[in-house]
Design a protein around this motif. Structure first.
Motif, PDB file in Angstrom:
ATOM      1  N   ILE A 441       5.945 -20.488  58.476  1.00 40.92           N
ATOM      2  CA  ILE A 441       5.733 -19.729  57.237  1.00 40.92           C
ATOM      3  C   ILE A 441       5.069 -18.386  57.541  1.00 40.92           C
ATOM      4  O   ILE A 441       5.480 -17.331  57.042  1.00 40.92           O
ATOM      5  N   VAL A 442       4.042 -18.425  58.396  1.00 41.76           N
ATOM      6  CA  VAL A 442       3.303 -17.202  58.722  1.00 41.76           C
ATOM      7  C   VAL A 442       4.181 -16.217  59.485  1.00 41.76           C
ATOM      8  O   VAL A 442       4.059 -15.001  59.310  1.00 41.76           O
ATOM      9  N   ASP A 443       5.077 -16.718  60.326  1.00 36.17           N
ATOM     10  CA  ASP A 443       5.989 -15.827  61.055  1.00 36.17           C
ATOM     11  C   ASP A 443       6.805 -14.985  60.073  1.00 36.17           C
ATOM     12  O   ASP A 443       6.957 -13.767  60.264  1.00 36.17           O
ATOM     13  N   ALA A 444       7.343 -15.639  59.051  1.00 38.37           N
ATOM     14  CA  ALA A 444       8.158 -14.915  58.069  1.00 38.37           C
ATOM     15  C   ALA A 444       7.317 -13.877  57.325  1.00 38.37           C
ATOM     16  O   ALA A 444       7.742 -12.733  57.125  1.00 38.37           O
ATOM     17  N   ILE A 445       6.101 -14.276  56.928  1.00 37.26           N
ATOM     18  CA  ILE A 445       5.219 -13.345  56.213  1.00 37.26           C
ATOM     19  C   ILE A 445       4.835 -12.172  57.108  1.00 37.26           C
ATOM     20  O   ILE A 445       4.799 -11.016  56.671  1.00 37.26           O
ATOM     21  N   SER A 446       4.570 -12.462  58.382  1.00 33.75           N
ATOM     22  CA  SER A 446       4.185 -11.397  59.326  1.00 33.75           C
ATOM     23  C   SER A 446       5.277 -10.342  59.442  1.00 33.75           C
ATOM     24  O   SER A 446       4.994  -9.131  59.456  1.00 33.75           O
ATOM     25  N   LEU A 447       6.518 -10.799  59.525  1.00 34.55           N
ATOM     26  CA  LEU A 447       7.624  -9.858  59.639  1.00 34.55           C
ATOM     27  C   LEU A 447       7.769  -9.011  58.377  1.00 34.55           C
ATOM     28  O   LEU A 447       7.975  -7.793  58.457  1.00 34.55           O
ATOM     29  N   LEU A 448       7.662  -9.657  57.218  1.00 31.07           N
ATOM     30  CA  LEU A 448       7.787  -8.921  55.959  1.00 31.07           C
ATOM     31  C   LEU A 448       6.685  -7.870  55.837  1.00 31.07           C
ATOM     32  O   LEU A 448       6.927  -6.732  55.423  1.00 31.07           O
ATOM     33  N   VAL A 449       5.457  -8.260  56.186  1.00 28.43           N
ATOM     34  CA  VAL A 449       4.327  -7.330  56.116  1.00 28.43           C
ATOM     35  C   VAL A 449       4.527  -6.181  57.118  1.00 28.43           C
ATOM     36  O   VAL A 449       4.318  -5.000  56.795  1.00 28.43           O
ATOM     37  N   PHE A 450       4.948  -6.530  58.334  1.00 32.06           N
ATOM     38  CA  PHE A 450       5.119  -5.526  59.382  1.00 32.06           C
ATOM     39  C   PHE A 450       6.163  -4.480  58.988  1.00 32.06           C
ATOM     40  O   PHE A 450       5.925  -3.272  59.065  1.00 32.06           O
ATOM     41  N   PHE A 451       7.317  -4.956  58.550  1.00 35.03           N
ATOM     42  CA  PHE A 451       8.378  -4.017  58.178  1.00 35.03           C
ATOM     43  C   PHE A 451       8.027  -3.248  56.907  1.00 35.03           C
ATOM     44  O   PHE A 451       8.379  -2.071  56.762  1.00 35.03           O
ATOM     45  N   GLY A 452       7.310  -3.906  55.990  1.00 36.11           N
ATOM     46  CA  GLY A 452       6.898  -3.218  54.772  1.00 36.11           C
ATOM     47  C   GLY A 452       5.924  -2.092  55.047  1.00 36.11           C
ATOM     48  O   GLY A 452       6.073  -0.970  54.537  1.00 36.11           O
ATOM     49  N   ILE A 453       4.908  -2.373  55.880  1.00 37.21           N
ATOM     50  CA  ILE A 453       3.912  -1.345  56.219  1.00 37.21           C
ATOM     51  C   ILE A 453       4.539  -0.240  57.059  1.00 37.21           C
ATOM     52  O   ILE A 453       4.272   0.956  56.854  1.00 37.21           O
ATOM     53  N   SER A 454       5.376  -0.649  58.009  1.00 36.09           N
ATOM     54  CA  SER A 454       6.024   0.353  58.872  1.00 36.09           C
ATOM     55  C   SER A 454       6.877   1.309  58.034  1.00 36.09           C
ATOM     56  O   SER A 454       6.870   2.529  58.257  1.00 36.09           O
ATOM     57  N   SER A 455       7.608   0.763  57.056  1.00 37.73           N
ATOM     58  CA  SER A 455       8.452   1.597  56.196  1.00 37.73           C
ATOM     59  C   SER A 455       7.617   2.553  55.371  1.00 37.73           C
ATOM     60  O   SER A 455       8.019   3.691  55.111  1.00 37.73           O
ATOM     61  N   ALA A 456       6.440   2.089  54.954  1.00 39.07           N
ATOM     62  CA  ALA A 456       5.582   2.929  54.095  1.00 39.07           C
ATOM     63  C   ALA A 456       4.817   3.968  54.881  1.00 39.07           C
ATOM     64  O   ALA A 456       4.535   5.064  54.360  1.00 39.07           O
ATOM     65  N   VAL A 457       4.466   3.663  56.132  1.00 41.32           N
ATOM     66  CA  VAL A 457       3.564   4.539  56.895  1.00 41.32           C
ATOM     67  C   VAL A 457       4.315   5.505  57.806  1.00 41.32           C
ATOM     68  O   VAL A 457       3.951   6.688  57.929  1.00 41.32           O
ATOM     69  N   ILE A 458       5.374   5.023  58.451  1.00 43.22           N
ATOM     70  CA  ILE A 458       6.040   5.823  59.478  1.00 43.22           C
ATOM     71  C   ILE A 458       7.172   6.644  58.842  1.00 43.22           C
ATOM     72  O   ILE A 458       8.074   6.090  58.209  1.00 43.22           O
ATOM     73  N   PRO A 459       7.161   7.941  59.008  1.00 47.24           N
ATOM     74  CA  PRO A 459       8.223   8.804  58.451  1.00 47.24           C
ATOM     75  C   PRO A 459       9.583   8.459  59.039  1.00 47.24           C
ATOM     76  O   PRO A 459       9.703   8.147  60.225  1.00 47.24           O
ATOM     77  N   GLY A 460      10.627   8.509  58.212  1.00 49.67           N
ATOM     78  CA  GLY A 460      11.975   8.255  58.671  1.00 49.67           C
ATOM     79  C   GLY A 460      12.413   6.804  58.614  1.00 49.67           C
ATOM     80  O   GLY A 460      13.564   6.489  58.862  1.00 49.67           O
ATOM     81  N   LEU A 461      11.486   5.877  58.275  1.00 50.42           N
ATOM     82  CA  LEU A 461      11.843   4.451  58.181  1.00 50.42           C
ATOM     83  C   LEU A 461      11.975   3.971  56.746  1.00 50.42           C
ATOM     84  O   LEU A 461      12.456   2.869  56.515  1.00 50.42           O
ATOM     85  N   SER A 462      11.524   4.787  55.805  1.00 49.74           N
ATOM     86  CA  SER A 462      11.542   4.330  54.419  1.00 49.74           C
ATOM     87  C   SER A 462      12.970   4.367  53.852  1.00 49.74           C
ATOM     88  O   SER A 462      13.851   5.015  54.388  1.00 49.74           O
TER      89      SER A 462
END
Length: 462
Positions: A441-462
């Motif tokens: 369960i935590v693996d799935a949540i970790s991926l969602l959080v990681f990709f969500g934050i990366s999309s919001a923070v890193i330019p060009g990924l949103s």
């Protein structure tokens, strides 16, 4: 000398005497050993020698050793010994030990065992066999010392001397009325410090802690552990004393329950056999269903990665940190779940403490996340970027990874402590909500959080 070395020397000595047919020497060696040690030694010999050595034991040692033997060896011996020998062994057994043996035997041998017991013992055995598995009634023994409140200390000692020979323990004595209702409890120590003409009613303990025949055996074991009792009374629905559970039975229950929890927490179906006694097929059968379920559930993490495939192509360095994030989240959730499952098994926390536990674990997760994020931030910047000269790593990439760590660890601690408590509340074994499930369960949540934050923070990924 270590026990294993001593055991090997004893086995070698017995083998040497057997080759010379010095049976009297073997009998002398065995007579000086504890029955539990004799049982361990006998298990190392083939059937014919084991039977011979077993017949060298005294009636008392034979019975005590028989109880300690593995069920497969017990079955083999019952097939080989005569009815007279079987009757001698059964006569020396306590009722609860006889019941334990019968529960492990095939139906044909059960009939033979019961045929070689007297009618009173047979009735007691049949009564215990009627109780549900894992209940207090199923592990109790009806062999206890009962006294009456109007007895003097002198009367009590006379009764203990007259009836105590066949009882499993005589130290703790229970006071009952004519209908066997439990009124109080006293000990041999209390009797010794009072005068012979003192009445038991005047000094017996009336606030008696007991369990019901249908209570879970684990509850009984916990009561014995909590109050440091040598024995615990068991009453029926009318509060009539029907048996006691002794501390040795509690040890067996605790060991069984701990083994079962460990197996469940590592995604295996529980088995009562020892590792070497469990066949390859049985081991496969206990592991395969859980591994299949976890494998199927783990495909969700693959689906999440596939959904963000285009973003990973745009910044491939993110892929390198996925294993670290998933492992850290799973480990954090596993820590919380193991801690809470243990606390619940010891009675330290219950569902009433749900929100206190959640609040505590969230704070622990936040502090752990901050600490790990700080270390990881420096490691990524100094090692991955500077030493390995990885130009894809930027300040925002480093920040996205570290923010993910903080958030996923908080989530992992929350899930790790809440799922076992919720499982217990709705009637499931909390050990089922173990590390493998929580990790998935935590693996799935970790991926969602990681990709969500990366999309919001890193330019060009949103």
């Amino acid at each position: 000398m270590e026990m294993t070395e001593l055991r090997e020397e004893l086995i070698e000595s017995i083998e040497a005497h057997y080759e010379k047919r010095e049976l009297s020497e073997i009998k002398l060696i065995l007579s000086e050993l504890n029955p539990a040690d004799i049982a361990e030694i006998l298990e190392d010999f083939p059937d014919n020698q084991r039977l011979l050595f077993f017949r060298l034991l005294s009636k008392e040692d034979a019975a005590d050793t028989f109880v300690e033997l593995d069920p497969d060896i017990q079955e083999s011996l019952i097939h080989k010994i005569s009815d007279t020998e079987l009757r001698e062994v059964l006569d020396e057994l306590y009722i609860d030990d006889a019941v334990d043996i019968i529960e492990e035997m095939p139906a044909t041998l059960v009939k033979r065992i019961l045929k070689n017991t007297d009618s009173e013992t047979r009735r007691s055995i049949n009564a215990l066999l009627k109780y549900p598995d894992d209940s207090a009634g199923s592990i109790m023994t009806p062999e206890f010392v009962d006294l009456k409140k109007g007895m003097t200390v002198e009367d009590a000692f006379k009764r203990i001397r007259r009836t105590g020979v066949d009882k499993e323990t005589i130290y703790t004595c229970y006071v009952t009325d004519e209908s066997r209702h439990l009124l109080g409890v006293t000990t041999v120590k209390e009797l010794l410090i009072h005068d012979y003409d003192d009445i038991i009613e005047d000094f017996m303990e009336t606030n008696v802690i007991y369990v019901n025949t249908l209570d879970d055996q684990e509850l009984a074991a916990q009561q014995l552990q909590k109050y440091d009792f040598l024995a615990l009374p068991v009453v029926d629905m009318e509060e009539r004393l029907v048996g006691i559970i002794t501390v040795d039975d509690a040890f067996d229950v605790i060991q069984e329950e701990n083994t079962e929890d460990i197996q469940k927490m590592n995604a295996m179906l529980p088995t009562e056999k020892t590792y070497l006694k469990t066949s390859v097929f049985e081991t496969w059968k206990s592991r395969f269903p859980w591994l299949l379920l976890l494998m199927v559930s783990a495909t969700f993490t693959g689906s999440i990665i596939t959904g963000f495939e285009e973003k990973l192509k745009a910044l491939t360095i993110l892929t390198a940190f996925i294993p670290m994030l998933m492992d850290t989240g799973g480990n954090s959730g596993g820590q919380a779940s193991v801690t809470i499952i243990r606390a619940m098994s010891l009675g330290e926390v219950g569902f009433r403490d749900y929100f206190r536990v959640i609040w505590k674990e969230i704070r622990v997760g936040f502090y752990c996340g901050l600490s790990l994020a700080a270390v990881n931030f420096i490691k990524i910047w100094v090692v991955d970027k500077t030493l390995f000269k990885n130009d894809e790593i930027t300040l925002l990439v480093d920040l996205a990874i570290c923010l993910t760590l903080v958030i996923e660890i908080v989530f992992a601690k929350f899930i790790g402590c809440s799922l076992p408590m919720l499982a217990k509340k709705i009637g499931f074994d909390p050990a089922v909500m173990s590390s493998p499930f929580i990790t998935t369960i935590v693996d799935a949540i970790s991926l969602l959080v990681f990709f969500g934050i990366s999309s919001a923070v890193i330019p060009g990924l949103s």
